[in-house]
Design a protein around this motif. Sequence first.
Motif, PDB file in Angstrom:
ATOM      1  N   TYR A 108     -30.689  12.723 -10.345  1.00 21.99           N
ATOM      2  CA  TYR A 108     -28.980  13.259 -10.904  1.00 21.99           C
ATOM      3  C   TYR A 108     -28.173  14.188  -9.833  1.00 21.99           C
ATOM      4  CZ  TYR A 108     -26.760  17.201 -13.122  1.00 21.99           C
ATOM      5  OH  TYR A 108     -25.537  17.987 -13.172  1.00 21.99           O
ATOM      6  N   ARG A 109     -28.797  14.641  -9.318  1.00 25.37           N
ATOM      7  CA  ARG A 109     -27.826  15.182  -7.810  1.00 25.37           C
ATOM      8  C   ARG A 109     -28.083  14.173  -6.821  1.00 25.37           C
ATOM      9  NH1 ARG A 109     -30.713  18.608  -4.147  1.00 25.37           N
ATOM     10  NH2 ARG A 109     -32.507  17.347  -4.512  1.00 25.37           N
ATOM     11  N   ARG A 110     -27.772  13.337  -7.130  1.00 24.23           N
ATOM     12  CA  ARG A 110     -27.676  12.150  -6.105  1.00 24.23           C
ATOM     13  C   ARG A 110     -26.623  11.574  -6.881  1.00 24.23           C
ATOM     14  NH1 ARG A 110     -31.728   8.565  -6.308  1.00 24.23           N
ATOM     15  NH2 ARG A 110     -31.235   6.549  -7.375  1.00 24.23           N
ATOM     16  N   ARG A 111     -26.585  11.272  -7.542  1.00 27.11           N
ATOM     17  CA  ARG A 111     -25.240  11.283  -8.818  1.00 27.11           C
ATOM     18  C   ARG A 111     -24.627  12.004  -8.570  1.00 27.11           C
ATOM     19  NH1 ARG A 111     -23.870   5.910 -10.186  1.00 27.11           N
ATOM     20  NH2 ARG A 111     -26.548   5.387 -10.395  1.00 27.11           N
ATOM     21  N   GLN A 112     -24.799  13.312  -9.027  1.00 25.72           N
ATOM     22  CA  GLN A 112     -23.725  14.224  -8.423  1.00 25.72           C
ATOM     23  C   GLN A 112     -22.167  14.155  -7.184  1.00 25.72           C
ATOM     24  OE1 GLN A 112     -23.079  14.247 -12.539  1.00 25.72           O
ATOM     25  NE2 GLN A 112     -22.420  16.368 -11.677  1.00 25.72           N
ATOM     26  N   LYS A 113     -23.119  13.655  -6.114  1.00 23.92           N
ATOM     27  CA  LYS A 113     -22.594  13.746  -4.862  1.00 23.92           C
ATOM     28  C   LYS A 113     -21.484  12.354  -4.625  1.00 23.92           C
ATOM     29  CE  LYS A 113     -21.893  15.012  -0.754  1.00 23.92           C
ATOM     30  NZ  LYS A 113     -21.511  16.539  -0.086  1.00 23.92           N
ATOM     31  N   LEU A 114     -22.643  11.142  -5.463  1.00 24.71           N
ATOM     32  CA  LEU A 114     -21.163  10.420  -5.546  1.00 24.71           C
ATOM     33  C   LEU A 114     -19.974  10.441  -6.522  1.00 24.71           C
ATOM     34  CD1 LEU A 114     -21.464   6.918  -5.094  1.00 24.71           C
ATOM     35  CD2 LEU A 114     -22.688   6.609  -7.061  1.00 24.71           C
ATOM     36  N   LYS A 115     -20.320  10.706  -7.500  1.00 23.01           N
ATOM     37  CA  LYS A 115     -19.048  11.117  -8.671  1.00 23.01           C
ATOM     38  C   LYS A 115     -17.830  12.169  -7.670  1.00 23.01           C
ATOM     39  CE  LYS A 115     -20.908  10.766 -12.764  1.00 23.01           C
ATOM     40  NZ  LYS A 115     -21.541  12.230 -14.383  1.00 23.01           N
TER      41      LYS A 115
ATOM     42  N   THR B 114     -34.067  16.803 -13.080  1.00 24.61           N
ATOM     43  CA  THR B 114     -32.841  17.546 -13.678  1.00 24.61           C
ATOM     44  C   THR B 114     -32.297  17.397 -14.177  1.00 24.61           C
ATOM     45  OG1 THR B 114     -32.244  16.093 -11.210  1.00 24.61           O
ATOM     46  CG2 THR B 114     -32.822  18.121 -11.141  1.00 24.61           C
ATOM     47  N   TRP B 115     -32.062  15.528 -15.217  1.00 28.48           N
ATOM     48  CA  TRP B 115     -31.638  15.197 -15.984  1.00 28.48           C
ATOM     49  C   TRP B 115     -31.953  15.774 -17.438  1.00 28.48           C
ATOM     50  CZ3 TRP B 115     -27.310  12.268 -15.609  1.00 28.48           C
ATOM     51  CH2 TRP B 115     -27.388  11.408 -14.514  1.00 28.48           C
ATOM     52  N   ALA B 116     -33.404  16.369 -18.253  1.00 27.69           N
ATOM     53  CA  ALA B 116     -33.851  17.176 -18.624  1.00 27.69           C
ATOM     54  C   ALA B 116     -33.405  17.955 -18.589  1.00 27.69           C
ATOM     55  CB  ALA B 116     -34.498  17.256 -18.923  1.00 27.69           C
ATOM     56  N   LEU B 117     -33.067  18.976 -17.549  1.00 25.28           N
ATOM     57  CA  LEU B 117     -33.111  20.381 -17.918  1.00 25.28           C
ATOM     58  C   LEU B 117     -31.635  19.907 -17.488  1.00 25.28           C
ATOM     59  CD1 LEU B 117     -33.721  23.358 -15.968  1.00 25.28           C
ATOM     60  CD2 LEU B 117     -33.298  22.192 -13.849  1.00 25.28           C
ATOM     61  N   ILE B 118     -30.431  19.425 -17.162  1.00 25.38           N
ATOM     62  CA  ILE B 118     -29.338  20.066 -17.412  1.00 25.38           C
ATOM     63  C   ILE B 118     -28.721  19.495 -18.768  1.00 25.38           C
ATOM     64  CG2 ILE B 118     -26.794  18.606 -17.069  1.00 25.38           C
ATOM     65  CD1 ILE B 118     -28.414  20.659 -14.675  1.00 25.38           C
ATOM     66  N   SER B 119     -29.623  18.561 -19.358  1.00 25.42           N
ATOM     67  CA  SER B 119     -29.824  18.573 -20.966  1.00 25.42           C
ATOM     68  C   SER B 119     -29.171  19.546 -21.836  1.00 25.42           C
ATOM     69  CB  SER B 119     -30.133  16.796 -21.330  1.00 25.42           C
ATOM     70  OG  SER B 119     -30.042  16.933 -22.908  1.00 25.42           O
ATOM     71  N   GLU B 120     -30.810  20.329 -21.312  1.00 21.56           N
ATOM     72  CA  GLU B 120     -31.632  21.537 -21.970  1.00 21.56           C
ATOM     73  C   GLU B 120     -30.293  23.470 -21.392  1.00 21.56           C
ATOM     74  OE1 GLU B 120     -33.778  22.705 -25.020  1.00 21.56           O
ATOM     75  OE2 GLU B 120     -33.668  21.065 -23.856  1.00 21.56           O
ATOM     76  N   LEU B 121     -29.486  23.042 -19.930  1.00 23.49           N
ATOM     77  CA  LEU B 121     -28.486  23.626 -19.955  1.00 23.49           C
ATOM     78  C   LEU B 121     -27.483  23.607 -20.842  1.00 23.49           C
ATOM     79  CD1 LEU B 121     -29.204  24.618 -16.213  1.00 23.49           C
ATOM     80  CD2 LEU B 121     -29.837  26.293 -18.257  1.00 23.49           C
ATOM     81  N   GLU B 122     -27.469  22.292 -21.405  1.00 24.75           N
ATOM     82  CA  GLU B 122     -25.829  21.785 -21.778  1.00 24.75           C
ATOM     83  C   GLU B 122     -25.827  22.357 -23.650  1.00 24.75           C
ATOM     84  OE1 GLU B 122     -23.099  20.766 -20.878  1.00 24.75           O
ATOM     85  OE2 GLU B 122     -23.556  19.833 -19.144  1.00 24.75           O
ATOM     86  N   LYS B 123     -27.238  22.216 -24.007  1.00 30.25           N
ATOM     87  CA  LYS B 123     -27.548  22.850 -25.519  1.00 30.25           C
ATOM     88  C   LYS B 123     -27.459  24.327 -25.219  1.00 30.25           C
ATOM     89  CE  LYS B 123     -31.289  20.507 -26.180  1.00 30.25           C
ATOM     90  NZ  LYS B 123     -32.432  20.308 -26.935  1.00 30.25           N
ATOM     91  N   ILE B 124     -27.811  24.560 -23.973  1.00 27.65           N
ATOM     92  CA  ILE B 124     -28.309  25.761 -24.455  1.00 27.65           C
ATOM     93  C   ILE B 124     -26.790  26.447 -24.289  1.00 27.65           C
ATOM     94  CG2 ILE B 124     -29.006  28.372 -23.520  1.00 27.65           C
ATOM     95  CD1 ILE B 124     -30.957  26.862 -22.294  1.00 27.65           C
TER      96      ILE B 124
ATOM     97  N   GLU C  31     -35.794  14.147 -25.494  1.00 22.73           N
ATOM     98  CA  GLU C  31     -34.215  13.826 -25.279  1.00 22.73           C
ATOM     99  C   GLU C  31     -33.515  12.838 -25.756  1.00 22.73           C
ATOM    100  OE1 GLU C  31     -31.800  16.197 -26.459  1.00 22.73           O
ATOM    101  OE2 GLU C  31     -33.747  18.314 -26.645  1.00 22.73           O
ATOM    102  N   PRO C  32     -32.748  12.374 -26.260  1.00 19.14           N
ATOM    103  CA  PRO C  32     -32.102  11.168 -25.751  1.00 19.14           C
ATOM    104  C   PRO C  32     -31.316  11.644 -25.245  1.00 19.14           C
ATOM    105  CG  PRO C  32     -31.952  12.088 -28.194  1.00 19.14           C
ATOM    106  CD  PRO C  32     -32.806  12.990 -27.343  1.00 19.14           C
ATOM    107  N   ALA C  33     -30.628  12.614 -24.823  1.00 18.23           N
ATOM    108  CA  ALA C  33     -29.787  12.438 -23.468  1.00 18.23           C
ATOM    109  C   ALA C  33     -30.397  11.768 -22.163  1.00 18.23           C
ATOM    110  CB  ALA C  33     -29.164  14.098 -23.287  1.00 18.23           C
ATOM    111  N   LYS C  34     -31.429  12.610 -22.179  1.00 17.66           N
ATOM    112  CA  LYS C  34     -32.515  12.363 -20.940  1.00 17.66           C
ATOM    113  C   LYS C  34     -32.282  10.524 -21.059  1.00 17.66           C
ATOM    114  CE  LYS C  34     -37.152  12.849 -19.195  1.00 17.66           C
ATOM    115  NZ  LYS C  34     -38.402  13.576 -19.668  1.00 17.66           N
ATOM    116  N   ILE C  35     -33.325  10.145 -22.289  1.00 20.68           N
ATOM    117  CA  ILE C  35     -33.544   8.918 -21.521  1.00 20.68           C
ATOM    118  C   ILE C  35     -32.360   7.931 -21.756  1.00 20.68           C
ATOM    119  CG2 ILE C  35     -34.190   6.629 -24.217  1.00 20.68           C
ATOM    120  CD1 ILE C  35     -35.923   9.056 -24.847  1.00 20.68           C
ATOM    121  N   PHE C  36     -31.515   8.115 -21.867  1.00 20.31           N
ATOM    122  CA  PHE C  36     -30.156   7.642 -21.547  1.00 20.31           C
ATOM    123  C   PHE C  36     -29.692   7.516 -20.322  1.00 20.31           C
ATOM    124  CE2 PHE C  36     -25.854   7.427 -21.379  1.00 20.31           C
ATOM    125  CZ  PHE C  36     -25.443   5.868 -22.186  1.00 20.31           C
ATOM    126  N   ASN C  37     -29.476   8.494 -19.982  1.00 20.34           N
ATOM    127  CA  ASN C  37     -29.353   8.898 -18.585  1.00 20.34           C
ATOM    128  C   ASN C  37     -30.419   8.160 -17.450  1.00 20.34           C
ATOM    129  OD1 ASN C  37     -26.623   9.945 -18.930  1.00 20.34           O
ATOM    130  ND2 ASN C  37     -27.696  12.407 -19.365  1.00 20.34           N
TER     131      ASN C  37
END
Length: 273
Positions: free
Chosen positions: A11-18, A160-170, A227-233
Motif C-alpha cells: 500500500y505505502r509502496r503504491r502510494q509513493k509510486l503514485k 495497511t490495505w485493510a486498515l485504509i479500507s476501514e478508515l475510509e468506511k469510518i 473486506e472486498p476492497a482488501k481482497i481486490f487491492n
Amino acid sequence: MIIFLYGPDSYRRRQKLKEITAQYRQKHITFGDFDFGGVDAEEEFLRLKEFASNVSIFETLKLGVLENAFGEFLKENQSAFVEFLKNNLKNQDLTLVVCAEKKPLKNLSFLLKKPALAQEFKNLEGEQLKFFIGKEAEKRGLNLAPAAIVFLAEVFGGDTWALISELEKISLFNLRDFDAGRLKELVVYYKSLNSGEFFSQLSGLSVDRSLRQKIVNLEFLLNRGEEPAKIFNILAASSRNSSETVKRFADYDAAIKSGKTDYEEALLDMALS
C-alpha cells in the motif's frame, strides 16, 4: 536515473509510486508503464528498450515504471536486464522507477546504492504503525483517541490495505471523534483468518483455477468477514499479474470509483470470467 521502491508494504509502496508519477505528469507527458509479470515479458523488455532509446520531439525527459521484473523474466534475461539498468543509472533524461516486494539479488544490489535512489517499505509495527494510523485518520478528518489507534493497530497489524479500507468506511459517518469503544462497535474486520489461511484462499482466485474453485474461495473469504476492497487491492498488486490483468483491474477500479459497480461485484465478475 533509477528509483527503487521495495518492501512488503504494497500500500505505502503504491502510494509513493503514485506520488512520483503524479509529480512528473504535472509537467511532462512522455511516460511508459512496463509489467514483466505476464507471458509477454520479453516483448515488454523490447518495448522498454525502445522507449528508452527513442527521442521525443516534444521533450527530452521520460519516466518509465517497471513492475514484476524480478520473477521468471529475470531468470531468462538477467544479464541483459542488469546491463540495461546499469547503462541508465546516470541517465538524466530517463527516470526508471523499479518496484519490487523484496530486496534484489546480488547482481542487482547496485539498486540499493547511489546513484540509484532506494526506499524500503517494511511492514509497520509499534509506534511507527500508530503514527501512520493517526496521520491517515487526520487526512480523512477523523480524530481518533490514543486507545482507538491502539485498537486499530492490534486488529490490523501491518495490513495497511485493510486498515485504509476501514478508515475510509469510518470517515463516511457523521461523527469525527472516535474512542476505542465506539470503534469496536463499528469495525467489522477481525482477523478471523491468519495470514497463511488468507493467502491460501486468495490464491484460489487465480485466473488459472476452475470457475467452481474461484467461486468457492471468494465465497469463503467474504463469509469469513474479509473486506472486498482488501481482497481486490491485494489481487491488483500481485506480482504475478499479466499486463492484461493489470488493465482489467484498472478498469474495475475506475468503474468502482465512478459508482458504476462495487468491489464485491468486481470480484464476482472476475471470478466468473
